[in-house]
Design an enzyme around this catalytic site. Structure first.
Site, PDB file in Angstrom:
ATOM      1  N   ASP A 108       5.706   0.408  -0.525  1.00 48.31           N
ATOM      2  CA  ASP A 108       4.828   1.572  -0.482  1.00 48.31           C
ATOM      3  C   ASP A 108       5.394   2.690   0.395  1.00 48.31           C
ATOM      4  O   ASP A 108       5.433   3.851  -0.010  1.00 48.31           O
ATOM      5  CB  ASP A 108       3.443   1.136   0.012  1.00 48.31           C
ATOM      6  CG  ASP A 108       2.460   2.278   0.042  1.00 48.31           C
ATOM      7  OD1 ASP A 108       1.922   2.608  -1.031  1.00 48.31           O
ATOM      8  OD2 ASP A 108       2.248   2.868   1.124  1.00 48.31           O
ATOM      9  N   ALA A 140       0.994   4.417  -2.933  1.00 47.77           N
ATOM     10  CA  ALA A 140       2.005   4.185  -3.981  1.00 47.77           C
ATOM     11  C   ALA A 140       1.760   2.848  -4.670  1.00 47.77           C
ATOM     12  O   ALA A 140       1.877   2.727  -5.890  1.00 47.77           O
ATOM     13  CB  ALA A 140       3.408   4.239  -3.384  1.00 47.77           C
ATOM     14  N   ASP A 141       1.412   1.842  -3.865  1.00 51.32           N
ATOM     15  CA  ASP A 141       1.111   0.521  -4.426  1.00 51.32           C
ATOM     16  C   ASP A 141      -0.126   0.554  -5.324  1.00 51.32           C
ATOM     17  O   ASP A 141      -0.262  -0.289  -6.212  1.00 51.32           O
ATOM     18  CB  ASP A 141       0.835  -0.474  -3.289  1.00 51.32           C
ATOM     19  CG  ASP A 141       2.093  -1.192  -2.826  1.00 51.32           C
ATOM     20  OD1 ASP A 141       3.058  -1.267  -3.606  1.00 51.32           O
ATOM     21  OD2 ASP A 141       2.105  -1.667  -1.679  1.00 51.32           O
ATOM     22  N   MET A 142      -1.043   1.458  -5.063  1.00 54.94           N
ATOM     23  CA  MET A 142      -2.322   1.472  -5.775  1.00 54.94           C
ATOM     24  C   MET A 142      -2.303   2.377  -7.008  1.00 54.94           C
ATOM     25  O   MET A 142      -3.045   2.138  -7.969  1.00 54.94           O
ATOM     26  CB  MET A 142      -3.430   1.979  -4.844  1.00 54.94           C
ATOM     27  CG  MET A 142      -3.657   1.137  -3.607  1.00 54.94           C
ATOM     28  SD  MET A 142      -4.531  -0.384  -3.973  1.00 54.94           S
ATOM     29  CE  MET A 142      -6.193   0.267  -4.207  1.00 54.94           C
TER      30      MET A 142
END
Lengths: 416, 416
Positions: free
Chosen positions: A156, A184-186
């Site tokens: 992320d 970013a991960d989500m």
């Protein structure tokens, strides 16, 4: 044909998803699909399983703890992300494990994976192999830089840095800001769900599935790109403006005695309301602040005056004074307070999770599906793979129709 | 049945969307639908139109300018968000305008609106009215706090404050941070698209449409809720940790002579690689830094040592040294640099926009659809409502089948 207003149905009922994902990005995508009603079968290595099982803190018979003490303590990350999923163990590197995998793929609508780019193909379990046994399958890959890129793992914070998102936050001349939620991960998984559903829609016409490929860098950079950075630069507007945006002044975050509030008073009546709330209605006639252009030109002085007023007062008084004038204002809330906002709780945009066996004194509140449907419900099956392979019987015997002998042989061979 | 690998097709071809949205959140949702292949018909008031038409900067015959000079100067916001949409003018407060609207709804699969909650119903153009003429229609509402809430308008900065997102960013003990991208405005539309596609999928079974209702507060709060805030608090972990995360140390953003880099060296081999890159391999044997637990316990000192090294060097040298050791590292990039990353450009996750008539010396790069399909393409029809009502003929005559007399009468009555 069922009745569309039957609220016992979820919109994606009937779809089956084989979930090869680990950590956060992939599991969040399949969690959303599960919440929307898809049957999600989470595949884990017989030894080790999903990395998120090892994330601290844990919950169990001793409540919330930082280090695991008992075998049935569960990582809260796993408790959150594996909700509503059926868990099977499968050694995808063994031929026997692969045979089970392809039996699952034959009965699936969707496969989702977030291995390092290229790994699924190398293991012989990628899209081409799946398509050969089920041309209707939609195969979704979620990676750092795209399915054909070999730049390796992306985290992320790396993607936040590369995307420009970090640079846009913080005060001018100060360091950039790491955004405190794993944006970013989500974000990539949300676009992955859109890609899967669009491919499923296309399948109604084409009759065949396809490969859907979403990159963390691409998803977050596309968000950053909605602002017109090069045009702003050409027009002399800065990329980073800190707590306030002076070209809309007064607009931004201001200091109170016990916290911060966000205030928006861009337009004339709102600016007048703000000045009245401050007990300084004469500012509405002051040539420095009497028009939008004047306020923008004197934004630094205006912001200093607002802070000089708000800094002396508790947030509750600043909120009350501005609300009384109809000026949009909100407290900068701690996440724990935000998660229990009654509006958000009522809509199940956040929801409680709990250990299947033990009660916790702490309200473990996590993400729900932030969509309301008038003709459907959302939510999670009462399923959670506490152990790796928790639902092997239910999936291998009941879903795939394997007999006990075959399941025993798979277990003996270490394939499950 | 078409060939699924035909890359001239887009996944949502065949779906028609009536777009009542304005500003950013709603138009971004319908922009994604247009990019995925839906036919999007943007409805604007005959006088005024979408607010985003008035956003500075503009582009036109004089290039990029801050204040509009010519009638055919176009706001870059509008140029971005109205891409691929067909524009009709319609006075939805007039009976004649409403009649046209319901003719559109009869031929539509989806309606999207982001009026203040309750407005669409009050105008008589909400879901119940649409359902009466077309039970198959999916009607999506995007609002600040939900379709039944009457808290009025919500702006991005207000939702950022309420959601907890702002609180999680920045240094401990310092003010919160306004995230520099309009994350609340952007996230709700992404979930709206998921809701629409899920409802379209359900319609294949149920035969009927439904109301889809997404809240900006709910969408962003659900993202914040993926971290286990109350468990972290119970475990003594802080909600805000600034540029680094000490419980994963070394992890975060570090200073260089000419900028900042993100570095992740949580695991043993990565930490050793970092120490080697720093020219201090002996730190791997130092009892303060020789294990993950030791590094976390001495994180402040470790971070100071890393910064003392990286601060003396240009970013390019820090990147080279860490990459040579296989340590994940990335520059904190300016958005303008991020938007032209060759990986992102190749995948059209950012794309160029231009004025239909004039060339600009500045590359106006904006958001694409960050999803790759193996059996379909994404992108935008060569349509843009430069003028309000630009496609009245195409839509009213060719799509709805009105004759010239009827169109002329509507124009005369001011309904279009």
């Amino acid at each position: 044909m069922s009745n569309g207003s039957d609220l016992t149905h979820r919109p994606l009922e009937g779809l089956t998803v084989i979930d090869l994902t680990r950590a956060l990005a992939g599991p969040y995508a399949t969690m959303l699909l599960a919440g929307l009603g898809a049957k999600v079968i989470k595949v884990e290595e017989p030894k080790g399983g999903d990395l998120a099982r090892e994330n601290s803190p844990y919950v169990g018979r001793d409540g919330v703890i930082v280090e695991r003490r008992h075998e049935d303590d569960i990582s809260i990350s796993h408790l959150t992300r594996a909700r509503g999923k059926y868990g099977v163990s499968l050694d995808l590197k063994s031929e026997a494990g692969k045979a089970v995998y392809f039996d699952l793929v034959r009965k699936a609508d969707v496969v989702v994976e977030n291995f390092t780019a290229g790994t699924a193909d190398r293991l012989g379990i990628g899209y081409q192999a799946c398509k050969a046994v089920n041309p209707r399958v939609v195969f979704a890959s979620l990676s750092g830089f795209g399915a054909t890129d070999r730049d390796g793992k992306a985290m992320d914070v790396i993607i936040q840095a590369l995307s420009g998102a970090m640079f846009t936050s913080g005060e001018p001349g100060h360091p950039p800001v790491r955004i405190g939620i794993p944006i970013a991960d989500m974000l990539a998984p949300v676009f992955t769900v859109i890609g899967i559903l669009a491919a499923i829609e296309q399948r109604h016409t084409s009759g065949v599935g396809q490969h859907v490929d979403v990159s963390m860098l691409g998803a977050l950079t596309s968000f950053v790109a909605i602002e017109n950075w090069s045009a702003m630069a050409a027009a002399g507007l800065p990329a980073r403006t800190g707590l306030t945006v002076q070209r809309l002044s007064p607009f931004g975050v201001f200091e109170c005695a016990d916290g911060y509030v966000a205030v928006v008073a861009v337009h004339e009546p709102l600016a007048r309301g703000l000045f009245a709330a401050m007990g300084q209605p004469e500012l509405s006639d002051d040539p420095r602040f009497c028009s939008r252009d004047a306020r923008v030109a004197n934004a630094t002085e205006l912001e200093a005056r607002i802070n000089a007023w708000s800094r002396t007062l508790p947030m509750v008084e600043v909120l009350r004074a501005l609300e009384a004038q109809g000026v949009p204002v909100a407290p900068v809330r701690h996440p724990e307070d935000a998660l229990v906002d009654p509006r958000v709780v009522a809509r199940q945009e956040t929801m409680a999770v709990k250990h299947p066996s033990y009660r916790s004194s702490i309200d473990l509140r996590t993400a729900g599906v932030p969509i309301q449907f008038s003709g459907a419900t959302t939510g999670f099956d009462d399923a959670l793979p506490v152990r790796i392979g928790e639902h092997n019987q239910a999936i291998l015997r009941d879903f795939l129709g394997y007999d006990e002998g075959r399941i025993a042989a798979l277990a003996e061979a270490g394939a499950i």
